[in-house]
Design an enzyme around this catalytic site. Structure first.
Site, short mmCIF file in Angstrom:
data_model
loop_
_atom_site.label_atom_id
_atom_site.label_comp_id
_atom_site.label_asym_id
_atom_site.label_seq_id
_atom_site.Cartn_x
_atom_site.Cartn_y
_atom_site.Cartn_z
N SER A 195 -51.82 -46.68 -33.89
CA SER A 195 -51.28 -45.98 -32.72
C SER A 195 -51.98 -44.64 -32.52
O SER A 195 -51.41 -43.73 -31.95
CB SER A 195 -49.79 -45.75 -32.92
OG SER A 195 -49.56 -45.04 -34.12
N CYS A 196 -53.23 -44.53 -32.99
CA CYS A 196 -53.93 -43.24 -32.92
C CYS A 196 -54.10 -42.81 -31.47
O CYS A 196 -54.47 -43.61 -30.61
CB CYS A 196 -55.28 -43.36 -33.62
SG CYS A 196 -55.07 -43.83 -35.35
#
Lengths: 112, 211
Positions: free
Chosen positions: B120-121
């Site tokens: 989920s960067c």
């Protein structure tokens, strides 16, 4: 033969999936606290974002159906802290029991 | 702190949100326990945790909009931003941390889209916390395979002659999209321009507002 396609569940780039639902929500206080604990623990060198990811990736594909994003984060933070020796499993269990006895809502349980 | 049902203030002195009155979940119980153990062990303090929450709350897409608007109006800054996104944002006073931030610029022929397929960067130090859909299985899976279809679901149908470039983030390398400056904004101030820049236009799933 197995049906394993050679990549783990989190490596989902290119998989078939349904439409993107434009979902959003305002973050609750407890979610912001989980986020803050991750930033602080990594800043202090207790574990890294790779450690966070490793524990999440070990949870398996059904976590997307069974848990929320910050559920997974606190579970992973906890696992990493136990591994780092910050506290023991026994200390965690005793503390969670004590917290749960304080009240039925987050607001009550978060107030010592 | 006294256990007072009428005193619904968090340790930071703010009122609890209504959703804190829902039944306590297992994972919320764990959050409270972990946080209190970290404080008892001397790893952190309640004040430090609250300060970190405040720092994150202070970040928003408005920060990224300031960077974009400056890039639109200051060619030398634009060049520095494209050469080293982290340093250029730091120059404007934004705390980018240790992240390697890469700014990718939209043009008439190129549209950029960011995703993190593995987790989920997100450029959270510049834009604040990410929307739920960015972290969803659907977006992570499909953005790299059929980006035009995903963009169409966000209401953006791109001409076939526009190239779509999808950037897959990692924990240490984050991207931010610099949308193209809209026509009809000649002579606008940086602040007025920044008001046109939406969060989704910096992810690549939306357009800037029409002047």
């Amino acid at each position: 033969m197995t049906d394993f396609d050679g990549k783990r569940w989190h490596d989902m780039g290119g998989d078939t999936a349904g439409p993107v639902r434009p979902s959003e929500h305002d973050f609750a206080l407890w979610e912001k606290r989980v986020d803050a604990l991750m930033v602080l623990c990594s800043t202090k060198g207790l574990f890294t974002v790779d450690g966070l990811r490793r524990a999440i990736e070990d949870m398996g594909p059904d976590v997307f159906e069974n848990t929320t994003y910050y559920d997974r984060w606190i579970a992973s933070i906890n696992q990493n802290l136990i591994e780092a020796g910050t506290y023991t499993l026994g200390e965690l269990g005793a503390k969670m029991d004590a917290v749960a006895k304080r009240g039925a809502t987050y607001g009550e349980a978060a107030s010592e | 702190m006294p256990h007072d049902h009428h005193d619904h203030l968090s340790p930071s002195g703010h009122p609890y949100r209504p959703d804190n009155d829902e039944p306590l979940s297992y994972w919320q119980t764990m959050e409270i326990a972990v946080r209190e153990l970290l404080i008892e062990k001397g790893v952190s303090t309640a004040a430090e945790i609250n300060a970190q929450i405040d720092a994150m709350d202070a970040r928003s897409p408005a920060d990224g909009a300031q960077v974009v608007a400056r890039a639109w109006t200051d060619p030398a800054f634009r060049d520095r931003l494209l050469a080293n996104g982290s340093d250029a944002c730091r120059e404007m006073g934004f705390d980018i941390g240790a992240l390697h931030l890469i700014a990718v610029e939209n043009t008439a022929q190129i549209h950029n889209l960011i995703v993190c397929t593995l987790c989920s960067c997100y450029p959270r130090n510049l834009l604040g916390m990410s929307p739920d859909w960015y972290k969803s299985r659907e977006y992570r899976s499909r953005a790299v395979k059929e980006p035009r279809k995903v963009l169409a679901e966000f209401g953006m149908t791109l001409p076939e002659d526009v190239q779509v470039r999808v950037h897959d983030s990692t924990a240490d390398m984050r991207y931010v999209v610099i949308p193209a400056r809209p026509d009809g904004t000649d002579g606008w101030s940086v602040d007025r321009l920044a008001g046109l820049v939406t969060r989704d236009s910096m992810i690549g799933t939306g357009r800037v507002k029409t002047p």
